[in-house]
Design a protein around this motif. Structure first.
Motif, PDB file in Angstrom:
ATOM      1  N   LEU A  77      10.903   7.976  14.132  1.00 23.11           N
ATOM      2  CA  LEU A  77       9.554   8.475  14.383  1.00 23.11           C
ATOM      3  C   LEU A  77       8.898   7.755  15.555  1.00 23.11           C
ATOM      4  N   GLY A  78       9.071   6.450  15.612  1.00 23.37           N
ATOM      5  CA  GLY A  78       8.463   5.681  16.682  1.00 23.37           C
ATOM      6  C   GLY A  78       8.290   4.229  16.285  1.00 23.37           C
ATOM      7  N   GLU A  79       7.613   3.487  17.165  1.00 19.96           N
ATOM      8  CA  GLU A  79       7.390   2.061  16.962  1.00 19.96           C
ATOM      9  C   GLU A  79       5.934   1.817  16.591  1.00 19.96           C
ATOM     10  N   TYR A  80       5.719   0.978  15.578  1.00 26.22           N
ATOM     11  CA  TYR A  80       4.371   0.571  15.175  1.00 26.22           C
ATOM     12  C   TYR A  80       3.922  -0.517  16.136  1.00 26.22           C
ATOM     13  N   THR A  81       2.867  -0.247  16.892  1.00 26.74           N
ATOM     14  CA  THR A  81       2.420  -1.201  17.897  1.00 26.74           C
ATOM     15  C   THR A  81       0.957  -1.569  17.691  1.00 26.74           C
ATOM     16  N   GLY A  82       0.579  -2.690  18.271  1.00 25.60           N
ATOM     17  CA  GLY A  82      -0.784  -3.193  18.189  1.00 25.60           C
ATOM     18  C   GLY A  82      -0.804  -4.643  18.621  1.00 25.60           C
ATOM     19  N   GLU A  83      -1.897  -5.332  18.288  1.00 30.20           N
ATOM     20  CA  GLU A  83      -2.041  -6.745  18.630  1.00 30.20           C
ATOM     21  C   GLU A  83      -1.184  -7.588  17.686  1.00 30.20           C
ATOM     22  N   VAL A  84      -0.364  -8.465  18.248  1.00 30.70           N
ATOM     23  CA  VAL A  84       0.490  -9.334  17.435  1.00 30.70           C
ATOM     24  C   VAL A  84      -0.304 -10.572  17.035  1.00 30.70           C
ATOM     25  N   LEU A  85      -0.297 -10.874  15.734  1.00 32.44           N
ATOM     26  CA  LEU A  85      -1.018 -12.021  15.190  1.00 32.44           C
ATOM     27  C   LEU A  85      -0.078 -12.892  14.370  1.00 32.44           C
ATOM     28  N   THR A  86      -0.173 -14.218  14.554  1.00 32.31           N
ATOM     29  CA  THR A  86       0.514 -15.128  13.636  1.00 32.31           C
ATOM     30  C   THR A  86      -0.246 -15.065  12.311  1.00 32.31           C
ATOM     31  N   GLN A  87       0.276 -15.657  11.274  1.00 28.50           N
ATOM     32  CA  GLN A  87      -0.428 -15.666   9.996  1.00 28.50           C
ATOM     33  C   GLN A  87      -1.755 -16.413  10.124  1.00 28.50           C
ATOM     34  N   GLU A  88      -1.769 -17.487  10.879  1.00 26.83           N
ATOM     35  CA  GLU A  88      -3.011 -18.248  11.091  1.00 26.83           C
ATOM     36  C   GLU A  88      -4.057 -17.392  11.821  1.00 26.83           C
ATOM     37  N   GLU A  89      -3.641 -16.673  12.847  1.00 27.48           N
ATOM     38  CA  GLU A  89      -4.553 -15.791  13.584  1.00 27.48           C
ATOM     39  C   GLU A  89      -5.051 -14.650  12.698  1.00 27.48           C
ATOM     40  N   TYR A  90      -4.152 -14.119  11.891  1.00 31.12           N
ATOM     41  CA  TYR A  90      -4.520 -13.038  10.965  1.00 31.12           C
ATOM     42  C   TYR A  90      -5.601 -13.510   9.991  1.00 31.12           C
ATOM     43  N   LEU A  91      -5.403 -14.693   9.385  1.00 32.43           N
ATOM     44  CA  LEU A  91      -6.365 -15.207   8.408  1.00 32.43           C
ATOM     45  C   LEU A  91      -7.699 -15.556   9.060  1.00 32.43           C
ATOM     46  N   ALA A  92      -7.663 -15.980  10.327  1.00 31.14           N
ATOM     47  CA  ALA A  92      -8.909 -16.263  11.045  1.00 31.14           C
ATOM     48  C   ALA A  92      -9.675 -14.963  11.316  1.00 31.14           C
ATOM     49  N   LYS A  93      -8.949 -13.915  11.659  1.00 33.02           N
ATOM     50  CA  LYS A  93      -9.577 -12.627  11.973  1.00 33.02           C
ATOM     51  C   LYS A  93     -10.008 -11.880  10.718  1.00 33.02           C
ATOM     52  N   TYR A  94      -9.197 -11.995   9.668  1.00 30.79           N
ATOM     53  CA  TYR A  94      -9.455 -11.295   8.406  1.00 30.79           C
ATOM     54  C   TYR A  94      -9.422 -12.300   7.249  1.00 30.79           C
ATOM     55  N   PRO A  95     -10.469 -13.129   7.099  1.00 35.19           N
ATOM     56  CA  PRO A  95     -10.443 -14.176   6.066  1.00 35.19           C
ATOM     57  C   PRO A  95     -10.304 -13.631   4.641  1.00 35.19           C
TER      58      PRO A  95
END
Length: 147
Positions: free
Chosen positions: A45-63
């Protein structure tokens, strides 16, 4: 995976090939991804793309870990497709506990980068919504359960 491995990729993803469209689901899910034509089993179907986040960056952005468009490729590699302008059409693939799609995480040699490729898990009929299983970790701690 239980799907016997993904088939070789076609030259064009399913969106470019005119096989998919985004439209309202007329449910709490909002918009969804639908087949404009019959799609065969194991079709790339295709590739899922977007901003790549480490787990630390993810938790900072989405606490509260309540992101709607983040796909966790592994424990420290998350793809955030919240920005529609910088992500693929696959951001509109909704959850189902009986999905007709699956994804595989591909490593890129000698790089941290991963590629998340989506495929059909069975034949999909024209007009059918394309869905995948978000997994238990997505629903953990959320007030709303799987739709």
């Amino acid at each position: 995976n239980s799907h016997g491995g993904a088939a070789p990729r076609e030259d064009a993803d399913a969106w470019s090939a005119g096989l998919l469209e985004v439209r309202e689901t007329h449910s709490a899910k909002g918009k969804g991804l639908f087949a404009r034509a019959d799609i065969v089993n194991n079709r790339w179907l295709g590739e899922y793309t977007g901003e790549v986040l480490t787990q630390e960056e993810y938790l900072a952005k989405y606490p509260n870990e309540d992101a709607q468009y983040v796909l966790g490729a592994n424990t420290d590699y998350n793809i955030d497709a919240a920005d529609a302008a910088n992500s693929s059409f696959l951001r509109y693939a909704n959850h189902s506990s009986d999905p007709n799609c699956f994804y595989e995480v591909e490593r890129v040699r000698r790089q941290r980068q991963k590629r998340v490729m989506f495929y059909t898990a069975r034949d999909v009929k024209r007009g059918e919504e394309l869905t995948f299983d978000y997994g238990a970790s997505y629903w953990a701690g959320r007030a709303d359960g799987p739709i």
